[in-house]
Design a protein around this motif. Structure first.
Motif, PDB file in Angstrom:
ATOM      1  N   THR A 215       0.837  -1.193   0.000  1.00  0.00           N
ATOM      2  CA  THR A 215       0.000   0.000   0.000  1.00  0.00           C
ATOM      3  C   THR A 215       0.875   1.248   0.000  1.00  0.00           C
ATOM      4  O   THR A 215       0.439   2.322   0.386  1.00  0.00           O
ATOM      5  CB  THR A 215      -0.973   0.013   1.205  1.00  0.00           C
ATOM      6  OG1 THR A 215      -0.244  -0.293   2.391  1.00  0.00           O
ATOM      7  CG2 THR A 215      -2.066  -0.999   1.033  1.00  0.00           C
ATOM      8  N   ASN A 216       2.096   1.089  -0.440  1.00  0.00           N
ATOM      9  CA  ASN A 216       2.998   2.221  -0.672  1.00  0.00           C
ATOM     10  C   ASN A 216       3.192   3.137   0.551  1.00  0.00           C
ATOM     11  O   ASN A 216       3.336   4.338   0.394  1.00  0.00           O
ATOM     12  CB  ASN A 216       2.497   3.072  -1.848  1.00  0.00           C
ATOM     13  CG  ASN A 216       2.342   2.245  -3.113  1.00  0.00           C
ATOM     14  OD1 ASN A 216       3.137   1.349  -3.386  1.00  0.00           O
ATOM     15  ND2 ASN A 216       1.305   2.524  -3.885  1.00  0.00           N
ATOM     16  N   LEU A 230      11.939   2.794  -3.109  1.00  0.00           N
ATOM     17  CA  LEU A 230      10.595   2.454  -3.584  1.00  0.00           C
ATOM     18  C   LEU A 230      10.502   2.504  -5.097  1.00  0.00           C
ATOM     19  O   LEU A 230       9.603   1.913  -5.689  1.00  0.00           O
ATOM     20  CB  LEU A 230       9.584   3.446  -3.009  1.00  0.00           C
ATOM     21  CG  LEU A 230       9.212   3.362  -1.543  1.00  0.00           C
ATOM     22  CD1 LEU A 230       8.174   4.427  -1.231  1.00  0.00           C
ATOM     23  CD2 LEU A 230       8.666   1.995  -1.197  1.00  0.00           C
ATOM     24  N   ILE A 233      10.054  -0.658  -6.634  1.00  0.00           N
ATOM     25  CA  ILE A 233       8.699  -1.226  -6.618  1.00  0.00           C
ATOM     26  C   ILE A 233       7.913  -0.696  -7.823  1.00  0.00           C
ATOM     27  O   ILE A 233       7.160  -1.429  -8.455  1.00  0.00           O
ATOM     28  CB  ILE A 233       7.981  -0.913  -5.287  1.00  0.00           C
ATOM     29  CG1 ILE A 233       8.689  -1.625  -4.133  1.00  0.00           C
ATOM     30  CG2 ILE A 233       6.522  -1.341  -5.359  1.00  0.00           C
ATOM     31  CD1 ILE A 233       8.014  -1.485  -2.781  1.00  0.00           C
ATOM     32  N   ALA A 234       8.124   0.575  -8.145  1.00  0.00           N
ATOM     33  CA  ALA A 234       7.450   1.126  -9.323  1.00  0.00           C
ATOM     34  C   ALA A 234       7.870   0.349 -10.576  1.00  0.00           C
ATOM     35  O   ALA A 234       7.046   0.027 -11.434  1.00  0.00           O
ATOM     36  CB  ALA A 234       7.776   2.610  -9.473  1.00  0.00           C
ATOM     37  N   ASN A 237       6.160  -2.965 -10.619  1.00  0.00           N
ATOM     38  CA  ASN A 237       4.771  -2.819 -11.058  1.00  0.00           C
ATOM     39  C   ASN A 237       4.692  -2.685 -12.578  1.00  0.00           C
ATOM     40  O   ASN A 237       3.827  -3.261 -13.233  1.00  0.00           O
ATOM     41  CB  ASN A 237       4.136  -1.595 -10.401  1.00  0.00           C
ATOM     42  CG  ASN A 237       3.915  -1.797  -8.904  1.00  0.00           C
ATOM     43  OD1 ASN A 237       3.859  -2.935  -8.438  1.00  0.00           O
ATOM     44  ND2 ASN A 237       3.825  -0.716  -8.157  1.00  0.00           N
ATOM     45  N   ARG A 238       5.611  -1.882 -13.106  1.00  0.00           N
ATOM     46  CA  ARG A 238       5.654  -1.659 -14.551  1.00  0.00           C
ATOM     47  C   ARG A 238       5.914  -2.973 -15.290  1.00  0.00           C
ATOM     48  O   ARG A 238       5.213  -3.306 -16.249  1.00  0.00           O
ATOM     49  CB  ARG A 238       6.802  -0.689 -14.835  1.00  0.00           C
ATOM     50  CG  ARG A 238       6.631   0.190 -16.007  1.00  0.00           C
ATOM     51  CD  ARG A 238       7.288   1.530 -15.773  1.00  0.00           C
ATOM     52  NE  ARG A 238       8.717   1.501 -15.541  1.00  0.00           N
ATOM     53  CZ  ARG A 238       9.335   2.212 -14.591  1.00  0.00           C
ATOM     54  NH1 ARG A 238       8.640   2.989 -13.788  1.00  0.00           N
ATOM     55  NH2 ARG A 238      10.635   2.154 -14.454  1.00  0.00           N
ATOM     56  N   LEU A 241       2.817  -5.157 -15.028  1.00  0.00           N
ATOM     57  CA  LEU A 241       1.659  -4.737 -15.813  1.00  0.00           C
ATOM     58  C   LEU A 241       1.903  -4.913 -17.310  1.00  0.00           C
ATOM     59  O   LEU A 241       1.018  -5.331 -18.041  1.00  0.00           O
ATOM     60  CB  LEU A 241       1.298  -3.284 -15.482  1.00  0.00           C
ATOM     61  CG  LEU A 241       0.761  -3.089 -14.048  1.00  0.00           C
ATOM     62  CD1 LEU A 241       0.621  -1.612 -13.713  1.00  0.00           C
ATOM     63  CD2 LEU A 241      -0.573  -3.803 -13.853  1.00  0.00           C
TER      64      LEU A 241
ATOM     65  N   SER B 179       0.495   7.458  -4.581  1.00  0.00           N
ATOM     66  CA  SER B 179       0.414   6.003  -4.475  1.00  0.00           C
ATOM     67  C   SER B 179      -0.162   5.395  -5.751  1.00  0.00           C
ATOM     68  O   SER B 179       0.284   4.335  -6.208  1.00  0.00           O
ATOM     69  CB  SER B 179      -0.453   5.639  -3.272  1.00  0.00           C
ATOM     70  OG  SER B 179      -0.519   4.256  -3.104  1.00  0.00           O
ATOM     71  N   ALA B 180      -1.157   6.075  -6.349  1.00  0.00           N
ATOM     72  CA  ALA B 180      -1.756   5.559  -7.572  1.00  0.00           C
ATOM     73  C   ALA B 180      -0.727   5.506  -8.698  1.00  0.00           C
ATOM     74  O   ALA B 180      -0.621   4.509  -9.412  1.00  0.00           O
ATOM     75  CB  ALA B 180      -2.940   6.435  -7.974  1.00  0.00           C
ATOM     76  N   GLN B 182       2.495   5.338  -8.371  1.00  0.00           N
ATOM     77  CA  GLN B 182       3.473   4.307  -8.001  1.00  0.00           C
ATOM     78  C   GLN B 182       2.939   2.920  -8.374  1.00  0.00           C
ATOM     79  O   GLN B 182       3.647   2.113  -8.963  1.00  0.00           O
ATOM     80  CB  GLN B 182       3.741   4.416  -6.491  1.00  0.00           C
ATOM     81  CG  GLN B 182       4.519   3.280  -5.863  1.00  0.00           C
ATOM     82  CD  GLN B 182       6.025   3.411  -6.061  1.00  0.00           C
ATOM     83  OE1 GLN B 182       6.493   4.359  -6.688  1.00  0.00           O
ATOM     84  NE2 GLN B 182       6.772   2.443  -5.561  1.00  0.00           N
ATOM     85  N   THR B 183       1.676   2.691  -8.056  1.00  0.00           N
ATOM     86  CA  THR B 183       1.084   1.384  -8.340  1.00  0.00           C
ATOM     87  C   THR B 183       1.036   1.101  -9.835  1.00  0.00           C
ATOM     88  O   THR B 183       1.214  -0.029 -10.269  1.00  0.00           O
ATOM     89  CB  THR B 183      -0.330   1.312  -7.736  1.00  0.00           C
ATOM     90  OG1 THR B 183      -0.201   1.437  -6.326  1.00  0.00           O
ATOM     91  CG2 THR B 183      -1.030   0.025  -8.080  1.00  0.00           C
ATOM     92  N   LEU B 184       0.794   2.146 -10.610  1.00  0.00           N
ATOM     93  CA  LEU B 184       0.747   1.954 -12.064  1.00  0.00           C
ATOM     94  C   LEU B 184       2.153   1.893 -12.661  1.00  0.00           C
ATOM     95  O   LEU B 184       2.317   1.758 -13.866  1.00  0.00           O
ATOM     96  CB  LEU B 184      -0.036   3.083 -12.728  1.00  0.00           C
ATOM     97  CG  LEU B 184      -1.491   3.242 -12.271  1.00  0.00           C
ATOM     98  CD1 LEU B 184      -2.175   4.345 -13.057  1.00  0.00           C
ATOM     99  CD2 LEU B 184      -2.245   1.935 -12.441  1.00  0.00           C
TER     100      LEU B 184
END
Lengths: 247, 224, 639
Positions: A215-216, A230, A233-234, A237-238, A241, B179-180, B182-184
């Motif tokens: 949850t960052n 962090l 982590i990005a 995610n990349r 995705l 955060s959004a 970062q998540t993307l």
């Protein structure tokens, strides 16, 4: 100096544990935190008691064995230190120090302050490698790697697998650990070919093993003894995705 | 595509993308609300424009879907995360390592949801299904939303609830915005810091904007 | 002498390895799948060997005492890994690397093995880069090299101060991949306590499961020991606290000869001891000597702050004694010189057991930024531990036990004197002679594990393809297990008053004083007596709390320390036998008039290989004569 220790004692995996208080006198400021526990253990053994079990090996912050949750923080107070690098100079005479093992469903406590971190190896098995057999490697300088990429890969590759990220995370997520590996290999041409597949497989395994999701909050980055960012982590995610939309 | 929603990062993707969609909506919503300050006609016409433009009408179910997606998947993730540490720590000190909103997004989200139910029943329900008065501006007959809204805001406890809602929303956005991204995966070392800053500024604007309006009417009424 | 057949292939030195590879027996893929191999230890050599053997198709069982193979102590190597790539175009070659290692080892290593180690070094770099090891690069994107540890070319590949970690994690990732394919079965948290020999061949091991205390039997067609060195015998050393000699010692007791045990490298740049409870000494990479200058005050017992001592009141003793190499003399020379100054009363710090490592000139010349980019992490580490900022005042350093050149005797195929038992990496004796060059350890480990053992073990296993899977029900397994259980019971039954660690500390002190940087016959003999006495006391008065059937860290330590007594005795015996000074082994009786080491090639140009004769008995010495046909024998001088 004299200190009071509140230490988690647990006989084995199945037993219920509890805190036990110890009053320790004659602690020197020169000691490292682990030397202080060694000192306690010496006294316990000489008194006919069982010493406190905890993990440690290299004692210079690189093997990732030591893992104590001290006064509410993984590896205790101070930034960019492992437990073995923590010095008693950070504490004062009369302090109470609460020492617990890492706590997470995926890191069950084995004894006293030792949690089983085997789940990290299991995550790595899902894809934390480049699939190259010995002997098939090309000449090392045949593929130049831009220095910034190489440096950033290194910054991720320095993960020592201690698990402080999981211990610090309110969701017990292993995202920073996974990200360190995925990002390290994604940045290098040698690891890029399998990057998406690796990201998905490692995330799936992480979920399966009972780690939470990210949850960052950033607590992992703040507690990581190697300062892994962090930003990795990005990138994870990349990579995830990209692969997710491809397949 | 289907299977990647089985994995936590896939689910987070839905939370993040729906979050960004809601952020866009909030911007428009605040912009329209600010017409309240400009007066009755301006606001009513703006509300009419929103209600009568087909392109915007289409957005309404999408918006509902966005909310549902955001709520559903963040709930799923939160409930999964709840089970990951059966034995709690005796002492936790996260004061220096993470922000309070970042650790309490679900609580904030839940408070916002309660506010949202109240908010929808106050305004949206009334405008859609309730008895509304109509006013004619230059031959067009429009709902007098202005009177409905300002009528509520001059009641002090309504105003308090709306200010509280705005504060919760702001706190949610302080973390949610960056955060959004970062998540993307739309972040790196440099941009993470920038996004944090932009997110904080955005959150303050949204929260201050939404809180300002009820206070404007409340105090306007008190001192008039 | 018949015991020592080194199996060095014929032909010119440069062709030996190729000739050998072309002539070793091969095992077909179908047969490989029927053969089991045990690999003990998961450091760089163990992980790379296990992964490579599994890739070839063998069934591998891998063991480590840590919770994860990634934590093995190769992880802590700092400086780098050598290879003869000649990327810098500075005249480097396989031959030059070979002769540097031979010279650095003071002509006490086997030529053929060393040449092969240099030869495969380039392949190791290729392999590691392909596995994703992020070695340092230049702005061009190509790999960077630095000069390291007393050589005149730049051939060291590095990853900041964490080269060992990156190399190990590369090998670990290969291992993990084979675990996921089911070709390696991983047994972590296991101590290997004995080896099982059936009809003269190594057929299995006995382990203790450190979680449950269970004694387990594991069988295989061959056993590979990659269990590392024994430097923790000094108690305080740069090694991980858990490193130990137990696996190698168990093999030795079952018939594997142990070579050159007294060859121990004392690293010159470690942090000095700070208190009595210290469990290890932290290493500061040798690379610091590239820019740091070592000095002590010219005046005895000068207790002033180092920044207050003027330039002309400082004795840069390495630059004074060794003008050609200065601060970059090899490790043994630098260590002894520090000890000499401190023993003479010029040492600094509260205990007088340290010297200064000064960066003020480098900082002045190159600027803080340049120094930070080279040594930033080391400076931070130093400040973290001592609270002193090395940008502002000099570091204090002192030598510490670091690396053991000695180990199990192996032939050219890396096989010990027990057929089917192999030893690789630091666990064997083969490549580093009497002293190891900086960045040579990772090089040897990677070469052994990735490229040498996987070839040579096939030569042995080709004759084993008809041997069915080894049963663990054989009487030899019963016996070995019984011996282990009995030893543990004996230890637990002592129930005395002193902790295991207190004995380990005392043993370490004896070894450090008498079998450390400087040795003499009288001291060594005294040490043997002291060790014998201490061992007796241990078996009468050690206290091990808890029970056998659980995680019991004191019991683990006790088993390791009990083996150290015997190994310590052998180290002293070996040091007594070798009446010359060579490499890290400095005998006071054998020095030049100006106090430098005096090698005696006419009498001691051999590998000492010791045969076990039973507990408390003197070992029997076997000698493997060393022949130098290609390396030019020189006097090792750094003046």
């Amino acid at each position: 100096m004299d200190i009071k220790l509140k230490i988690w004692r647990q006989k084995d995996r199945k037993s219920q544990g509890s805190f036990v208080d110890y009053y320790l006198t004659g602690v020197s400021r020169d000691m490292s935190f682990l030397e202080m526990i060694d000192y306690l253990n010496k006294k316990l053994i000489e008194n006919g008691d069982e010493p406190v079990a905890y993990e440690h090996d290299c004692r210079e912050g690189i093997c990732g064995s030591c893992a104590l949750y001290i006064n509410g923080r993984p590896h205790g107070p101070g930034d960019l230190v492992t437990t073995c690098e923590l010095r008693m100079i950070k504490f004062n005479d009369g302090d109470t120090i609460v020492i617990e093992p890492w706590r997470a469903k995926s890191f069950p406590v084995i004894k006293d302050l030792i949690a089983d971190r085997n789940a990290f190896d299991k995550i790595m098995e899902a894809g934390g490698f480049v699939s190259v057999n010995t002997g098939s490697a090309p000449e090392a300088n045949s593929i130049p790697v831009p220095k910034p990429d190489s440096d950033e890969a290194f910054d991720a590759a320095i993960c020592i697998g201690c698990g402080a990220c999981v211990a610090a995370c309110k969701n017990s997520s292993a995202m920073l650990f996974v990200a360190a590996k995925v990002s390290h290999l994604a940045l290098l041409p040698q690891g890029k070919a399998e990057s998406g597949k690796r990201a998905r497989a490692m995330i799936a395994r992480m979920d399966e093993l009972g780690f939470g999701s990210c949850t960052n909050t950033g607590a992992c980055e703040a507690e990581c003894p190697k300062g892994i960012s962090l930003a990795h982590i990005a990138r994870l995610n990349r990579e995830f995705l990209k692969e997710g939309f491809r397949s | 595509m289907n299977s990647f929603l089985n994995e936590s990062v896939g689910r987070k993707f839905l939370v993040g993308i729906s979050g960004l969609f809601l952020i866009m909506f909030l911007t428009v919503h605040l912009a329209v609300n600010l017409f309240l300050i400009a007066g009755q006609e301006a606001y009513n016409m703006a509300a009419y424009f929103m209600a009568s433009t087909p392109a915007i009408r289409v957005m309404e179910p999408l918006l509902a879907a966005g909310f549902l997606l955001h709520i559903a998947y963040s709930s799923v993730l939160t409930f999964t995360n709840q089970g990951t540490r059966p034995q709690k720590y005796a002492l936790v000190d996260q004061s220096e390592t993470s922000s309070w909103p970042s650790r309490n997004m679900f609580v904030l989200g839940f408070l916002i949801l309660i506010f949202l139910v109240l908010h929808l029943s106050n305004f949206w329900y009334n405008m859609k299904f309730g008895e509304m008065t109509y006013i004619e501006y230059g031959g067009v007959e429009v709902q007098d939303a202005y009177s409905l809204v300002t009528g509520k805001f001059i009641i002090w406890w309504y105003a308090v609830i709306y200010v509280a809602g705005a504060v919760f929303l702001g706190l949610h956005l302080v973390h949610g915005f960056s955060s959004a991204f970062q998540t993307l995966g739309l972040s790196n070392k440099l941009w993470y810091r920038r996004l944090k800053l932009i997110g904080t500024i955005y959150a303050v604007i949204i929260a201050a904007g939404f809180a300002f309006i009820p206070l404007w009417f409340l105090f306007g009424n008190l001192f008039s | 002498m018949s015991k020592l057949v080194s199996n060095i292939p014929g032909g010119p030195l440069a062709d030996k390895w190729s000739n050998h590879k072309n002539s070793v027996k091969l095992v077909s893929p179908a047969n490989k799948a029927k053969l089991d191999i045990i690999v003990v230890g998961t450091g760089l050599s163990g992980s790379s060997a296990a992964a490579t053997l599994a890739e070839l198709g063998y069934n591998v069982k891998s063991f480590c005492f840590q919770d994860s193979p990634r934590r093995a102590h190769s992880v802590a190597a700092q400086g780098g890994i050598n290879a003869a790539k000649n990327y810098k175009n500075d005249g480097d070659s396989v031959f030059r690397l070979f002769s540097d290692i031979i010279k650095g080892g003071d002509y006490r290593a086997r030529e053929a093995n060393v040449y092969r180690a240099a030869e495969v070094s380039n392949q190791s770099i290729d392999q590691m880069v392909a596995a994703g090891v992020p070695f340092a690069r230049e702005y061009s994107g190509y790999l960077d090299n630095r000069s390291f540890g007393g050589v005149q070319v730049s051939r060291t590949f590095y990853a900041r101060g964490q080269t060992g970690q990156q190399c190990l994690l590369g090998a670990y990732s290969g291992l993990i991949r084979q675990i996921s394919r089911g070709k390696v079965t991983m047994y972590s948290r296991r101590d290997m306590l004995d080896i099982v020999v059936v009809d003269g061949k190594a057929r299995g091991i006995i382990t203790r499961n450190l979680l449950t205390g269970e004694i387990e039997r594991h069988s295989a067609h061959a056993v590979v020991l990659a269990s590392g060195g024994y430097g923790t015998i000094y108690y305080l050393s740069t090694l991980a606290v858990g490193s130990n000699a137990t696996a190698a010692w168990a093999a030795h007791k079952k018939g594997a000869l142990f070579s050159n045990p007294s060859f121990v490298q004392i690293h010159p740049t470690s942090l000095p001891q700070l208190n009595d409870y210290q469990a290890k000494l932290t290493l500061m990479s040798e690379s610091l000597r590239n820019d740091g200058r070592i000095w002590v005050p010219k005046e005895k017992g000068d207790k002033r702050h180092p920044n207050e001592i003027d330039e002309d009141q400082r004795d840069y003793y390495l630059e004074r004694r060794y003008p050609a190499f200065g601060n970059l003399v090899p490790r043994d020379v630098a260590s002894r010189a520090a000890k000499e100054r401190c023993d003479a009363g010029y040492g600094v710090g509260e205990t007088g057991l340290s010297v200064y490592l000064d960066f003020s000139r480098a900082l002045e010349k190159q600027g803080k930024k340049a120094i930070e980019s080279k040594y930033g992490n080391l400076f931070d580490l130093y400040e973290k531990i001592t609270g002193i900022n090395p940008y502002k005042e000099p570091m204090r350093i002192y030598p510490a036990g670091h690396y053991t050149m000695g180990g199990l005797w192996v032939d050219y195929n890396l096989m010990t004197t027990i057929p089917g038992l192999f030893a690789i990496g630091e666990a064997n004796f083969s490549d580093n002679g009497a002293n190891r060059l900086g960045a040579g350890s990772l090089m040897q480990c990677a070469g052994d594990g990735y490229f040498i053992l996987p070839v040579t073990i096939g030569d042995y296993l080709a004759d084993e393809i008809k041997t069915p899977r080894i049963s663990t029900d054989m009487p030899e397994f019963d016996k070995a297990e019984k011996d282990v259980v009995e030893k543990i019971q004996r230890l637990m039954a002592v129930n005395g008053t002193q902790t295991v660690t207190s004995f380990h500390k005392r043993l370490g002190r004896i070894m450090w004083d008498h079998c450390g940087m400087i040795r003499n016959e009288e001291g060594l003999k005294k040490a043997i007596d002291k060790i014998t006495g201490l061992k007796e006391e241990f078996w009468k008065d050690v206290r091990i709390p808890g029970t056998v059937g659980e995680l019991n860290q004191e019991l683990e330590k006790a088993i390791k320390v009990s083996d150290f007594f015997e190994l310590g005795r052998l180290m002293c015996q070996d040091a007594i036998d070798r009446k010359e000074s060579c490499g890290a082994h400095f005998r006071e009786e054998s020095q030049t008039p100006d106090g430098e080491a005096q090698r005696i090639d006419s009498e001691y140009s051999y590998v000492a290989a010791w045969e076990y004769q039973g507990e408390g008995k003197d070992h029997i010495l076997h000698k493997e004569e060393l022949k130098f046909e290609d390396a030019k024998i020189q006097k090792r001088s750094y003046k």
